[in-house]
Design a protein around this motif. Structure first.
Motif, PDB file in Angstrom:
ATOM      1  N   UNK A 156       0.830  -1.214   0.000  1.00  9.69           N
ATOM      2  CA  UNK A 156       0.000   0.000   0.000  1.00  9.69           C
ATOM      3  C   UNK A 156       0.862   1.262   0.000  1.00  9.69           C
ATOM      4  N   UNK A 157       0.461   2.268  -0.740  1.00 14.10           N
ATOM      5  CA  UNK A 157       1.192   3.542  -0.757  1.00 14.10           C
ATOM      6  C   UNK A 157       0.248   4.683  -1.097  1.00 14.10           C
ATOM      7  N   UNK A 158       0.762   5.904  -1.049  1.00 14.14           N
ATOM      8  CA  UNK A 158      -0.046   7.068  -1.405  1.00 14.14           C
ATOM      9  C   UNK A 158      -0.123   7.196  -2.919  1.00 14.14           C
ATOM     10  N   UNK A 159      -1.331   7.517  -3.423  1.00 15.14           N
ATOM     11  CA  UNK A 159      -1.509   7.750  -4.856  1.00 15.14           C
ATOM     12  C   UNK A 159      -2.277   9.052  -5.052  1.00 15.14           C
ATOM     13  N   UNK A 160      -1.821   9.847  -5.989  1.00 16.75           N
ATOM     14  CA  UNK A 160      -2.597  11.018  -6.397  1.00 16.75           C
ATOM     15  C   UNK A 160      -2.928  10.830  -7.871  1.00 16.75           C
ATOM     16  N   UNK A 161      -4.218  10.662  -8.153  1.00 22.10           N
ATOM     17  CA  UNK A 161      -4.637  10.299  -9.514  1.00 22.10           C
ATOM     18  C   UNK A 161      -5.586  11.363 -10.074  1.00 22.10           C
ATOM     19  N   UNK A 162      -5.302  11.787 -11.286  1.00 25.11           N
ATOM     20  CA  UNK A 162      -6.212  12.738 -11.949  1.00 25.11           C
ATOM     21  C   UNK A 162      -6.814  12.040 -13.166  1.00 25.11           C
ATOM     22  N   UNK A 163      -8.135  11.894 -13.154  1.00 27.87           N
ATOM     23  CA  UNK A 163      -8.827  11.266 -14.283  1.00 27.87           C
ATOM     24  C   UNK A 163      -9.431  12.388 -15.102  1.00 27.87           C
ATOM     25  N   UNK A 164      -8.949  12.590 -16.319  1.00 29.97           N
ATOM     26  CA  UNK A 164      -9.442  13.747 -17.056  1.00 29.97           C
ATOM     27  C   UNK A 164      -9.912  13.375 -18.456  1.00 29.97           C
ATOM     28  N   UNK A 165     -10.743  14.246 -18.980  1.00 30.11           N
ATOM     29  CA  UNK A 165     -11.300  14.027 -20.315  1.00 30.11           C
ATOM     30  C   UNK A 165     -12.323  15.102 -20.578  1.00 30.11           C
ATOM     31  N   UNK A 166     -13.420  14.703 -21.212  1.00 31.53           N
ATOM     32  CA  UNK A 166     -14.476  15.678 -21.493  1.00 31.53           C
ATOM     33  C   UNK A 166     -15.684  15.364 -20.624  1.00 31.53           C
ATOM     34  N   UNK A 167     -16.487  16.399 -20.328  1.00 29.85           N
ATOM     35  CA  UNK A 167     -17.723  16.189 -19.577  1.00 29.85           C
ATOM     36  C   UNK A 167     -18.559  15.137 -20.293  1.00 29.85           C
ATOM     37  N   UNK A 168     -19.187  14.242 -19.537  1.00 35.37           N
ATOM     38  CA  UNK A 168     -20.046  13.225 -20.151  1.00 35.37           C
ATOM     39  C   UNK A 168     -19.321  11.907 -20.379  1.00 35.37           C
ATOM     40  N   UNK A 169     -18.002  11.827 -20.069  1.00 33.04           N
ATOM     41  CA  UNK A 169     -17.271  10.564 -20.291  1.00 33.04           C
ATOM     42  C   UNK A 169     -17.275   9.664 -19.055  1.00 33.04           C
ATOM     43  N   UNK A 170     -18.028  10.047 -18.034  1.00 32.93           N
ATOM     44  CA  UNK A 170     -18.173   9.176 -16.861  1.00 32.93           C
ATOM     45  C   UNK A 170     -16.995   9.221 -15.906  1.00 32.93           C
ATOM     46  N   UNK A 171     -16.240  10.331 -15.933  1.00 33.04           N
ATOM     47  CA  UNK A 171     -15.049  10.393 -15.088  1.00 33.04           C
ATOM     48  C   UNK A 171     -15.381  10.606 -13.620  1.00 33.04           C
ATOM     49  N   UNK A 172     -16.506  11.270 -13.378  1.00 30.25           N
ATOM     50  CA  UNK A 172     -16.936  11.473 -11.999  1.00 30.25           C
ATOM     51  C   UNK A 172     -17.199  10.113 -11.351  1.00 30.25           C
ATOM     52  N   UNK A 173     -17.960   9.266 -12.051  1.00 26.54           N
ATOM     53  CA  UNK A 173     -18.242   7.925 -11.519  1.00 26.54           C
ATOM     54  C   UNK A 173     -16.946   7.133 -11.379  1.00 26.54           C
ATOM     55  N   UNK A 174     -16.059   7.250 -12.366  1.00 25.50           N
ATOM     56  CA  UNK A 174     -14.790   6.514 -12.292  1.00 25.50           C
ATOM     57  C   UNK A 174     -14.011   6.924 -11.045  1.00 25.50           C
ATOM     58  N   UNK A 175     -14.008   8.223 -10.739  1.00 29.26           N
ATOM     59  CA  UNK A 175     -13.300   8.716  -9.553  1.00 29.26           C
ATOM     60  C   UNK A 175     -13.920   8.158  -8.278  1.00 29.26           C
ATOM     61  N   UNK A 176     -15.238   8.167  -8.233  1.00 26.80           N
ATOM     62  CA  UNK A 176     -15.938   7.657  -7.037  1.00 26.80           C
ATOM     63  C   UNK A 176     -15.624   6.169  -6.862  1.00 26.80           C
ATOM     64  N   UNK A 177     -15.677   5.433  -7.967  1.00 26.98           N
ATOM     65  CA  UNK A 177     -15.421   3.988  -7.892  1.00 26.98           C
ATOM     66  C   UNK A 177     -13.993   3.721  -7.424  1.00 26.98           C
ATOM     67  N   UNK A 178     -13.033   4.455  -7.979  1.00 25.17           N
ATOM     68  CA  UNK A 178     -11.637   4.234  -7.589  1.00 25.17           C
ATOM     69  C   UNK A 178     -11.447   4.532  -6.098  1.00 25.17           C
ATOM     70  N   UNK A 179     -12.057   5.656  -5.647  1.00 23.83           N
ATOM     71  CA  UNK A 179     -11.928   6.021  -4.231  1.00 23.83           C
ATOM     72  C   UNK A 179     -12.586   4.951  -3.351  1.00 23.83           C
TER      73      UNK A 179
END
Ligand SMILES: Cc1ncc(C[n+]2csc(CCOP(=O)(O)OP(=O)(O)O)c2C)c(N)n1
Ligand code: SF4
Length: 485
Positions: free
Chosen positions: A298-321
């Motif tokens: 286990x370690x610290x991770x800082x991840x930025x998921x980026x793209x365009x609005x509507x590509x489901x990145x918000x859900x992807x972030x929630x799922x990863x967290x």
């Protein structure tokens, strides 16, 4: 002041600070008489004021009192009413306090119809600070900030309160003490935002500055003025406008006892929400227990998921967290940034994962940047640490990737295309990306990520999303670090 009302007064605070002859004391006296008549329990009454001569009143009233900041009496009173709806909450405000700096609080308290009684001492001026004009200073009157005559028209406080939604609106003057007692009592008996505007005066900073017949040096000159220039609203309604012009109208302007009060409505919402939460808890009790699988390193991770609005990145972030926090025994925070470009342009979802408490939720020294578009690649590359991992979709231009390949590890892969062609649904791009990122970096155990995905996606889509995750993992196996041509 009658001796029988002394129990509502902090006698130890006397003498008061008001100028000799100021009308503020007449209003306070009226309130204590009404409390006495209504046998009000001092423990059940919260008295709140802002700042100003008028706002000193709660200092002299022996109840639960709060002297707050200028213009914020209603803000504090709203908090009290929410926390203790059973209390009778009264605010005392000057015209400056209520309608200048506190104007927004005033109209919104009225709009909500929250059960607070507002007594507005309207002396048409900022008394305490030396006679600056307020929103009720009449046009052409002299003020310390309007030595040549005031240029603005004034507010009609009662009409403002009525239009904004108060359930009870009344006006009177410090001359009409009998009427004042009656109106304050009625206001206190209403369930909703009730206001009594009491016309008073500041002979010290305002009256003596005026010219001609408007000049009044003493309190008694003002009382005479109120006596001679007031009209009951009911009488005024039957008179021609030219006879009403310039008069002070007294009486009840508006009274709606049926109007639903705010904290009562709020408690219905609380009941509704509690039922939903209760049902969710009951449902959770019947769910299989969550299996936590810890990562081997286990370690610290800082991840930025980026793209365009509507590509489901918000859900992807929630799922990863959630895969980290719920299913891997780690700590995680997720935030997102959708600007005006929510339906296009660059957007991002940030996830910080750690083994210890996280005190700042944003990516500062990024370990991974997922970029699904060329625009987001350029917009967020700055948050990635040197040597960090870039996972870029094929739509990110070759030149963009090549420019950065000396400083970062770059995977330049067809994420969107895999979702569209292999899984058969472009909407699963976010899940393909998650499978890919986790396979490359090993942030959480695969089983944790899959559990988080299945818990979040809509019912009936589990198989497709699982397939997308696997497609992403396979893509990682084929992916090679982009090289400089
Ligand atoms: C945020 C803030 N702005 C300004 C002041 C200065 N201030 C104190 S009392 C006051 C005016 C009071 O006038 P009003 O509310 O009409 O009451 P009155 O003194 O006339 O009874 C002002 C501007 C302050 N205390 N806090
Ligand atoms: S300054 Fe004006 S409002 Fe303040 S106490 Fe004196 S007379 Fe009253």
């Amino acid at each position: 002041m009658r001796e029988s009302t002394f129990k509502y007064v902090r006698l130890a605070k006397m003498p008061h600070m008001w100028c000799p002859g100021c009308g503020h004391g007449i209003i306070m006296s009226s309130m204590t008489r009404v409390f006495q008549k209504m046998k009000m329990n001092r423990q059940n009454m919260a008295f709140v004021s802002g700042i100003g001569c008028s706002s000193r009143t709660p200092g002299y009233i022996d109840a639960c009192t709060l002297h707050t900041t200028h213009g914020r009496a209603l803000g504090f009173a709203t908090g009290i009413k929410h926390a203790r709806p059973e209390l009778r909450v009264v605010t005392v405000m000057g015209d400056g306090d209520a309608t200048a700096i506190g104007g927004n609080h005033f109209i919104h308290a009225a709009r909500r119809n929250i059960d607070i009684t507002a007594i507005v001492y309207n002396n048409n001026i900022y008394g305490m600070t030396g006679g600056q004009y307020s929103p009720t200073t009449p046009y052409d009157a002299i003020a310390s900030t309007a030595p040549y005559g005031h240029v603005e028209p004034s507010f009609d406080i009662a009409e403002l309160a009525k239009a904004a939604g108060a359930c009870y609106v009344a006006s009177t003057t410090v001359y009409h003490v009998g009427q004042m007692d009656k109106l304050i009592e009625e206001a206190l008996n209403r369930k909703g935002f009730s206001i009594v505007e009491v016309m008073c005066y500041c002979h010290t900073t305002f009256g003596r500055r005026q010219k001609g017949k408007e000049k009044r040096r003493t309190g008694s000159e003002y009382l005479k003025h109120f006596k001679e220039n007031s009209l009951p609203l009911k009488a005024a309604a039957k008179m021609p406008p030219e006879k009403v012009e310039g008069k002070i109208l007294t009486g009840v302007l508006f009274d709606d006892q049926e109007k639903m009060e705010y904290t009562s409505r709020y408690s219905l919402i609380v009941d509704k929400a509690s039922m939903v939460v209760k049902k969710e808890r009951e449902a959770e009790e019947h769910m299989p227990p969550i299996v936590v699988t810890k990562p081997s390193k286990p370690k610290r991770w800082e991840v930025c998921l980026s793209g365009a609005g509507g590509q489901g990145l918000l859900l992807a972030g929630v799922v990863l967290a959630e895969s980290a926090a719920k299913y891997s025994g780690l700590k995680a925070v997720q935030t997102q940034s959708y600007g005006p470009e929510a339906r296009g342009g660059a957007s991002k979802s940030e996830v910080v994962i750690d083994t210890i408490d996280i005190h700042y939720p944003k990516v500062r020294n990024g370990d991974i940047l997922l970029a699904l578009t060329d625009e987001s690649f350029h917009a967020y590359i700055g948050t990635l640490s040197k040597g960090g991992i870039i996972i870029a979709d094929k739509s990110v231009l070759d030149e963009s990737v090549q420019e950065k390949s000396a400083d970062y590890k770059i995977y330049h892969v067809p994420i969107v295309e895999t979702a569209r062609e292999v899984v058969g649904k472009v909407q699963t791009t976010n899940m393909v990306a998650l499978g890919l990122i986790n396979k490359i970096a090993g942030i959480v155990p695969e089983v944790s990520l899959e559990s988080a995905v299945l818990a979040r996606v809509p019912k009936g889509t589990e198989a497709t999303n699982r397939e997308a995750l696997k497609a992403g993992e396979e893509l990682a196996e084929e992916a090679v670090i982009a090289t400089v041509e």
